[in-house]
Design an enzyme around this catalytic site. Structure first.
Site, PDB file in Angstrom:
ATOM      1  N   GLU A 235       0.837  -1.204   0.000  1.00 27.38           N
ATOM      2  CA  GLU A 235       0.000   0.000   0.000  1.00 27.38           C
ATOM      3  C   GLU A 235       0.866   1.247   0.000  1.00 27.38           C
ATOM      4  OE1 GLU A 235      -1.473   3.429   2.082  1.00 27.38           O
ATOM      5  OE2 GLU A 235      -0.586   1.817   3.263  1.00 27.38           O
TER       6      GLU A 235
ATOM      7  N   ASP B  73       0.625   3.772  -3.183  1.00 25.68           N
ATOM      8  CA  ASP B  73       0.206   5.153  -2.953  1.00 25.68           C
ATOM      9  C   ASP B  73       1.074   6.111  -3.764  1.00 25.68           C
ATOM     10  OD1 ASP B  73      -1.091   7.381  -1.437  1.00 25.68           O
ATOM     11  OD2 ASP B  73       0.889   7.585  -0.563  1.00 25.68           O
TER      12      ASP B  73
ATOM     13  N   ASP C 288      -6.833   1.238   1.082  1.00 28.07           N
ATOM     14  CA  ASP C 288      -5.497   0.644   1.209  1.00 28.07           C
ATOM     15  C   ASP C 288      -5.318  -0.547   0.260  1.00 28.07           C
ATOM     16  OD1 ASP C 288      -4.860   2.491   3.133  1.00 28.07           O
ATOM     17  OD2 ASP C 288      -5.023   1.116   4.828  1.00 28.07           O
TER      18      ASP C 288
ATOM     19  N   GLU D 284      -4.621   0.567  -3.270  1.00 26.03           N
ATOM     20  CA  GLU D 284      -3.235   1.018  -3.419  1.00 26.03           C
ATOM     21  C   GLU D 284      -2.262  -0.153  -3.372  1.00 26.03           C
ATOM     22  OE1 GLU D 284      -3.603   5.544  -1.612  1.00 26.03           O
ATOM     23  OE2 GLU D 284      -3.063   3.894  -0.274  1.00 26.03           O
TER      24      GLU D 284
END
Length: 223
Positions: free
Chosen positions: A44, A48, A116, A119
């Site tokens: 994650e 991101d 999350d 990502e």
């Protein structure tokens, strides 16, 4: 032995992800409540950054807006709410691996968890297929929201701040007035108040999201 159920691998491939190392993808879909040594958090973190750069590049290409407007749209397009929406769109909740209690507590549809997960899937795809292919996948998955109204309007907190200043009021005050739910599905209640005007509360899955919703509701009521 396969690390992924056949239906999960098929879903990932149908959604446009490049699946080679099944253990990596199992990690990307694993919530911390399973008690396993690896969960989605590291992926994650990576995803991101890949998402942020991909969306920033895309906005730079399609918009001649000033930096402030670009930043406003970027923040909205990479927010947990938008990521969770993309995860729901591709039916990711059906494939998240989590503990029985977390599932019973509703974590499977939590905005924070799904944001999350989205990502982490992008992070895994970056490792498997590289940046260019992942950027292309992001453009496919985010096409509807980039072409829509997400992030085009002024952020509610900025709008409230400007409204207070324009009406000779003190700056808005945000306070967390309560929390509820288990750690993996925490809910925050935030109150925003403007001196001698009023106060409004809102609840959301994150403090920042609750502040934003409270500001929006305040402007609806008093703005």
């Amino acid at each position: 032995m396969s690390a992924l159920p056949p239906e999960t691998r098929a879903w990932l491939e149908q959604s446009g992800f490049t699946v080679r190392d099944e253990a990596l993808w199992a990690e990307a879909l694993t919530h911390g409540s399973t008690g396993e040594t690896k969960d989605y958090q590291r992926l994650e973190f990576l995803g991101d950054r890949v998402l942020g750069l991909s969306i920033a590049h895309w906005l730079y290409e399609i918009s001649a807006s000033a930096e402030g407007k670009l930043a406003q749209r970027l923040n909205a397009l990479v927010s947990k709410r938008t990521c969770a929406g993309r995860a729901r769109e591709i039916k990711a909740p059906d494939h998240v691996r989590m503990g029985k209690q977390a599932r019973e507590d509703g974590a499977q549809d939590s905005e924070n968890v799904l944001g999350d997960i989205m990502e982490s899937l992008l992070g895994a795809n970056f490792l498997e297929a590289g940046f260019e292919e992942t950027q292309a996948l992001i453009r496919e998955l985010w096409q509807g929201v980039v072409g829509g109204s997400t992030g085009r309007q002024k952020h509610p907190k900025s709008a409230l701040q400007e409204w207070a200043a324009g009406n000779q009021r003190r700056p808005p005050l945000y306070e967390v007035t309560g929390t509820s739910g288990p750690d993996h599905n925490r809910r925050f209640t935030v109150q925003v108040s403007v001196h001698n005007v009023g106060a409004v509360e809102a609840t959301a899955s994150g403090k920042r999201e609750a502040e934003t919703e409270a500001a929006r509701l305040f402007m609806e009521k008093y703005g």
